[in-house]
Structures are given as C-alpha cells and as structure tokens.
Scaffold this active site. Structure first.
Site, PDB file in Angstrom:
ATOM      1  N   THR A  18      49.013  34.906  38.045  1.00 48.81           N
ATOM      2  CA  THR A  18      50.488  35.028  37.484  1.00 48.81           C
ATOM      3  C   THR A  18      50.803  36.608  38.303  1.00 48.81           C
ATOM      4  O   THR A  18      51.986  36.763  38.190  1.00 48.81           O
ATOM      5  CB  THR A  18      50.064  35.682  36.175  1.00 48.81           C
ATOM      6  N   GLU A  91      45.030  43.569  33.158  1.00 47.04           N
ATOM      7  CA  GLU A  91      44.277  42.097  33.075  1.00 47.04           C
ATOM      8  C   GLU A  91      42.524  42.511  32.380  1.00 47.04           C
ATOM      9  O   GLU A  91      41.560  41.993  32.242  1.00 47.04           O
ATOM     10  CB  GLU A  91      42.828  42.367  34.932  1.00 47.04           C
TER      11      GLU A  91
END
Length: 175
Positions: A18, A91
């Site tokens: 993404t 993340e």
C-alpha cells in the site's frame, strides 16, 4: 544497507504494497518526498522468491520464507531517519504487525546490479499461519486486482487491535 544522500546515510526500503504509487498509503511516501525525507529510486523486484499474501482487510504481507513463492515486484526508496521512523510507525514495528528485515533487489527486469535493501515482512509470530491460511499460494505483485476489498485503517474497527484481527483471520475457517 543504506546510501549516502546529501551527507546523510539513508535506509533503502523496498515497498511492495500500500506504500506504492496508486495505493492508499502512498500519501506517506508523497509527504516524505515533499520534505526530502524520501527519494524514489524506481521499480525493483526481489532477487529471491518470497510469498506475498493478503491478510485481514486485504492488507498485503511479504513473508520471510526465502525460496518460496515468486520474485516480488515493488518500489525502492532512499529514506532519512525521520522518514524511516514514520514508516516504522505506519507498519506497526513496535506492535508486531511487521518487522523490517534485509532483502536483495534488482532494478526492473535486470539481473545485473543487486541492491541491498530492507522490507517490511509480516511478523514471524503469525507468518506461517498466514501462509497456510492463504493455501500456501501467493502472488508476485500487489496490484489493483489483489487490492480489491482493501479497507483503509480509518475504516476498520477500533475496538480490536490489528494483531487480534490477524489472529482471527488466520484461525477462521476458509471462505
């Protein structure tokens, strides 16, 4: 695993999901580029084969099982310390969503100059279950087809942690 940019050692990060152009979290990379905390280096792919799968919300996970799966396509960035901290936060490094580990990549279809970089791999605490949940099948590129059904973080339930969602996903029966 870095390169020198304007007198500063920068991490070289391979993005495969993404964070790439055209996907929902690329706004972070655009922001980092605008503040000179990231530089786009181009389209690269892994030297080794790795499994790339989707988990809950169609979130992509590269799994650290070298030699299994496909050579993965993605984008390479040189990132400052500030940029790396922001990427690590996105993340979920401290929350065991992903772990940043070494990966070797080459530019496009070339097999000439190997670059040492790092990538965000699905955390080892659930990687094997994630691979099994995906029928031990992955794909070579997170593209618009693979991303169909992706749910942005802001649209996910807030009362259940992402790690708990991963646990629910890998333990649920297949569709």
């Amino acid at each position: 695993m870095g390169i020198e940019e304007e007198g500063e050692e920068r991490a070289v990060i391979f993005t495969y999901g993404t964070l790439k152009h055209g996907f929902s979290n690329h706004v972070l990379m655009q922001d980092l580029i605008s503040t000179n905390d990231a530089v786009y280096l181009g389209v690269y792919r892994t030297v080794e084969k790795y499994p790339l799968v989707c988990g809950p919300y169609r979130v992509p996970f590269l799994l650290n099982f070298p030699g299994v799966g496909d050579r993965i396509w993605g984008e390479l960035y040189a990132v400052s310390r500030i940029g790396l901290d922001r990427m690590d936060e996105l993340e979920g490094i401290t929350r065991n969503h992903y772990e940043r580990l070494p990966v070797e990549v080459v530019r496009g279809t070339e097999n000439v100059k190997v670059m040492k970089a790092e990538a965000y791999y699905g955390h080892r605490s659930f990687a094997e279950e994630m691979w099994k949940k995906n029928g031990e099948k992955g794909f070579c590129e997170y593209n618009q087809e693979e991303a169909k059904g992706y749910i942005k973080r802001k649209d996910r339930p807030v009362d259940v942690s992402f790690v708990d969602q991963i646990r629910l996903f890998v333990s649920s029966s297949s569709d």
